[in-house]
Design a protein around this motif. Structure first.
Motif, short mmCIF file in Angstrom:
data_model
loop_
_atom_site.label_atom_id
_atom_site.label_comp_id
_atom_site.label_asym_id
_atom_site.label_seq_id
_atom_site.Cartn_x
_atom_site.Cartn_y
_atom_site.Cartn_z
N UNK A 108 1.08 -1.33 -0.05
CA UNK A 108 0.31 -0.08 0.04
C UNK A 108 0.64 1.13 0.15
N UNK A 109 2.21 1.30 -0.11
CA UNK A 109 2.98 2.36 0.24
C UNK A 109 2.40 3.34 -1.42
N UNK A 110 2.99 4.14 -1.08
CA UNK A 110 2.29 6.12 -2.30
C UNK A 110 3.35 6.13 -2.60
N UNK A 111 4.59 5.14 -3.33
CA UNK A 111 5.92 5.78 -4.17
C UNK A 111 6.54 4.05 -4.63
N UNK A 112 7.12 4.73 -4.93
CA UNK A 112 8.39 3.22 -5.62
C UNK A 112 8.66 2.36 -4.21
N UNK A 113 9.05 1.49 -4.62
CA UNK A 113 9.56 0.42 -3.23
C UNK A 113 10.37 0.15 -4.07
N UNK A 114 10.89 0.66 -4.93
CA UNK A 114 12.32 -0.40 -5.81
C UNK A 114 13.32 0.17 -4.81
N UNK A 115 14.16 1.28 -4.46
CA UNK A 115 14.02 2.01 -3.59
C UNK A 115 15.58 0.99 -2.81
N UNK A 116 14.43 0.20 -2.00
CA UNK A 116 14.79 -0.98 -1.17
C UNK A 116 14.95 -2.25 -1.71
N UNK A 117 16.33 -2.90 -1.61
CA UNK A 117 16.11 -4.69 -1.81
C UNK A 117 14.99 -5.58 -1.47
N UNK A 118 15.21 -6.44 -2.10
CA UNK A 118 14.06 -7.51 -2.24
C UNK A 118 14.21 -7.91 -0.65
N UNK A 119 15.38 -7.80 -0.22
CA UNK A 119 15.89 -8.57 1.37
C UNK A 119 15.03 -7.71 1.66
N UNK A 120 14.72 -6.41 1.98
CA UNK A 120 14.61 -4.84 3.01
C UNK A 120 13.42 -4.08 2.78
N UNK A 121 12.80 -5.25 1.84
CA UNK A 121 11.81 -5.70 1.67
C UNK A 121 10.95 -5.97 2.79
N UNK A 122 11.47 -7.28 2.64
CA UNK A 122 10.58 -9.14 3.06
C UNK A 122 10.85 -8.22 4.90
N UNK A 123 12.39 -7.85 5.29
CA UNK A 123 12.25 -7.19 6.62
C UNK A 123 11.53 -6.53 6.76
N UNK A 124 10.90 -5.98 6.49
CA UNK A 124 9.95 -4.35 6.55
C UNK A 124 8.37 -5.28 6.35
N UNK A 125 8.23 -5.82 5.46
CA UNK A 125 7.20 -6.43 5.91
C UNK A 125 6.84 -7.55 6.59
N UNK A 126 7.72 -8.25 7.29
CA UNK A 126 7.35 -9.25 8.44
C UNK A 126 7.49 -8.30 9.24
N UNK A 127 8.52 -6.98 10.20
CA UNK A 127 7.75 -6.63 10.90
C UNK A 127 6.61 -5.57 10.93
N UNK A 128 6.32 -5.37 9.64
CA UNK A 128 5.08 -3.87 9.84
C UNK A 128 4.25 -5.44 10.42
N UNK A 129 4.21 -6.82 9.37
CA UNK A 129 2.79 -7.89 9.80
C UNK A 129 3.03 -8.01 11.18
N UNK A 130 3.86 -7.92 12.21
CA UNK A 130 4.23 -8.71 13.35
C UNK A 130 3.48 -7.45 14.62
N UNK A 131 3.11 -6.07 13.58
CA UNK A 131 2.60 -4.84 14.99
C UNK A 131 1.29 -5.40 15.06
N UNK A 132 1.00 -4.86 16.04
CA UNK A 132 -0.60 -3.89 16.35
C UNK A 132 -0.82 -3.47 16.47
N UNK A 133 -1.21 -2.68 15.52
CA UNK A 133 -1.49 -0.84 16.30
C UNK A 133 -1.65 -0.09 16.74
N UNK A 134 -0.68 0.66 17.99
CA UNK A 134 -1.98 1.12 18.50
C UNK A 134 -2.24 2.96 18.63
N UNK A 135 -2.60 3.35 19.45
CA UNK A 135 -2.52 5.23 19.20
C UNK A 135 -1.70 5.89 19.06
#
Length: 205
Positions: A108-135
């Motif tokens: 859902x990112x508004x812009x290019x994701x290609x300035x991160x490597x595939x490995x970096x994107x995988x880390x960000x996706x994993x970390x993001x999915x593991x969170x429960x958003x707070x206020x």
């Protein structure tokens, strides 16, 4: 009484201001004024709805700190998240990660994701999915969508501003709906329109 927070997860306001100034010297641009505006919005809204206003202000200052490394798209998320973690500020790092994702999905990112490597994107996706958003996550997402460089604005104006610079993708409208839902959430939490609280005149737009 303000909601309790773990102050050890963020720098002091003075440290945050110094970090922002340092990053802006490395990569000058309107993002610095945007960050200051987001901070003012976050502090005002946070105080009204029972969050720690100092924490809110610091998180607003630092949400885009990764832009100090260069003219980035998704990479500013990676750079901010890794730098704040390296400095020992995990809550600031978390906001660097979550602020761009009112929809909790990397695509859902508004812009290019290609300035991160595939490995970096995988880390960000994993970390993001593991969170429960707070206020705090949701507040900075909202304030990111309220802050033009130099002044707060209505959400719709900011969303269009971002779309003109970064274009649309398949998730853009869903993301807009999520941001508008955040606005309604914090209107209710504050007991007043956040536009009124921030001195935004809707008639100007």
């Amino acid at each position: 009484m303000a909601e309790s927070s773990l102050k050890t997860g963020v720098p002091s306001r003075e440290e945050a201001m110094a970090l922002l100034r340092e990053a802006a010297r490395a990569n000058p641009g309107p993002w610095e004024a945007h960050s200051r505006t987001a901070s003012l919005c976050a502090e005002a809204i946070g105080e009204r709805c029972g969050l720690d206003p100092d924490m809110c202000g610091v998180l607003g200052l630092l949400h885009d700190i990764g832009r100090g490394g260069g003219v980035y798209d998704l990479r500013h998320v990676w750079e901010g998240w890794t730098r704040m973690n390296a400095l020992g500020y995990p809550l600031a790092a978390r906001i660097c990660l979550t602020h761009s994702f009112p929809l909790q999905e990397l695509d859902s990112y508004a812009g290019s994701v290609e300035d991160c490597t595939a490995e970096e994107r995988a880390v960000l996706a994993r970390e993001l999915a593991g969170l429960t958003y707070d206020r705090y996550d949701r507040l900075i997402q909202l304030c990111d969508a309220l802050a033009l460089p130099g002044r707060p604005t209505i959400v719709e104006k900011r969303l269009v501003d971002v779309a003109l610079r970064h274009g649309f993708n398949d998730r853009t409208l869903d993301k807009w709906r999520a941001v508008l839902a955040l606005k309604r959430e914090f209107d209710e939490a504050c007991g007043v329109s956040i536009y009124s609280l921030l001195g935004i005149s809707v008639g100007e737009f």
